[in-house]
Enzyme design. Structure first.
Site, PDB file in Angstrom:
ATOM      1  CB  CYS A 169      -5.034  89.434  -2.725  1.00 27.80           C
ATOM      2  SG  CYS A 169      -5.776  89.038  -4.321  1.00 27.80           S
ATOM      3  CB  SER A 202      -6.554  86.275  -7.258  1.00 30.59           C
ATOM      4  OG  SER A 202      -6.537  85.255  -8.258  1.00 30.59           O
ATOM      5  CG  ASP A 203      -4.449  81.734  -2.723  1.00 30.30           C
ATOM      6  OD1 ASP A 203      -4.014  80.869  -3.519  1.00 30.30           O
ATOM      7  OD2 ASP A 203      -4.318  81.628  -1.490  1.00 30.30           O
ATOM      8  CD1 TRP A 204      -3.992  77.894  -8.736  1.00 29.93           C
ATOM      9  CD2 TRP A 204      -3.154  79.846  -8.056  1.00 29.93           C
ATOM     10  NE1 TRP A 204      -2.832  78.141  -9.459  1.00 29.93           N
ATOM     11  CE2 TRP A 204      -2.306  79.329  -9.066  1.00 29.93           C
ATOM     12  CE3 TRP A 204      -2.836  81.075  -7.504  1.00 29.93           C
ATOM     13  CZ2 TRP A 204      -1.159  79.988  -9.506  1.00 29.93           C
ATOM     14  CZ3 TRP A 204      -1.696  81.735  -7.928  1.00 29.93           C
ATOM     15  CH2 TRP A 204      -0.883  81.203  -8.920  1.00 29.93           C
TER      16      TRP A 204
END
Length: 262
Positions: A169, A202-204
């Protein structure tokens, strides 16, 4: 399993020896092995390969990249990137499959099948509507459902039908809510409508909450544990986040790590 940590890869989920679960090594990315790893191939951009108009070429490209990732210890390749190239100056268009949703769907599915033919998982990104780099952590993308379904979702849906194992995401908000805590996108669209059965990471540093994100459908915070560490375990102990859906809730998504039925 619901959060990562740092290490020799872009992200690491340590092994759980008690349960016999090996470590998960997540590595960039859609253009080959990244993150300062040495002795790796400089691959052509995905957009260049897409310009061949040849799904078999895209499959071969992704398969060869996956072989190299596997030799470096990767078991989740953080790609492909199938966001539609709608903003001409977007900083990651070179990783994309172009501006046409039908064409991107064909090429994205071929890429996923190529990656996963080598025994590692692809990670479909960046869900959703993450089509520019400028202010990507703060921008709020306001879009109606018809536009989203006709332009922005087809490449993701095709990759899900092709069996992609993980989805990432994105940083941005959509219609006022961060994607990584957006129940309409993570549960209604991704799981209920498209039938996604894997896990959502999640994206970082794109996680913004524990309870809200977990109940919306986020499975894994990357790369750290600011929200899905002690905060989430406390929420579970206090009954704020349930270990199983409430009575009458019938979803049985096998890959959903947080609110999975027993």
């Amino acid at each position: 399993m619901v959060h990562g940590t740092w290490g020799a890869y872009a992200g690491v989920v340590p092994a759980n020896n008690r349960l016999g679960i090996p470590a998960i090594h997540l590595q960039d990315g859609p253009q080959g092995v990244g993150d300062n790893v040495e002795e790796v191939t400089c691959w052509p951009s995905a957009l260049t390969v897409a310009a061949s108009w040849d799904p078999e070429m895209m499959h071969a490209f992704a398969s060869a990249m996956a072989v190299e990732q596997k030799t470096k210890g990767t078991n989740v390749l953080l790609g492909p990137m199938v966001n539609i190239a709608r903003v001409p100056q977007a900083g990651r268009n070179f990783e994309s499959m172009g501006e046409d949703p039908y064409f991107a769907a064909i090429m994205g599915a071929a890429n996923i099948q190529g990656i996963q033919s080598q025994g590692i998982l692809g990670c479909l990104k960046h869900w959703a509507l993450n089509d520019q780099e400028q202010d990507r952590a703060d921008i709020d993308v306001n879009v109606d459902e018809r536009t989203a379904h006709e332009l922005y979702f087809p490449a993701f849906e095709a990759a899900i039908k092709a069996g992609v194992g993980t989805v990432m995401c994105s940083y941005n908000k959509v219609n006022g809510t961060y994607v990584c805590e957006n129940k309409a996108l993570l549960t209604r669209e991704l799981r209920d409508r498209m039938g996604f059965q894997g896990w959502v990471m999640s994206d970082w540093y794109a996680t913004h909450s524990s309870t809200t994100a977990a109940l919306a459908g986020l499975d894994q915070e990357m790369p750290g544990f600011g929200y899905f560490g002690t905060r989430l375990s406390d929420d579970i102990k206090n009954g704020i986040v349930r270990q199983a859906p409430p009575p009458g809730h019938t979803q049985t998504h096998t890959g959903h790590l947080i609110c999975r039925p027993k």
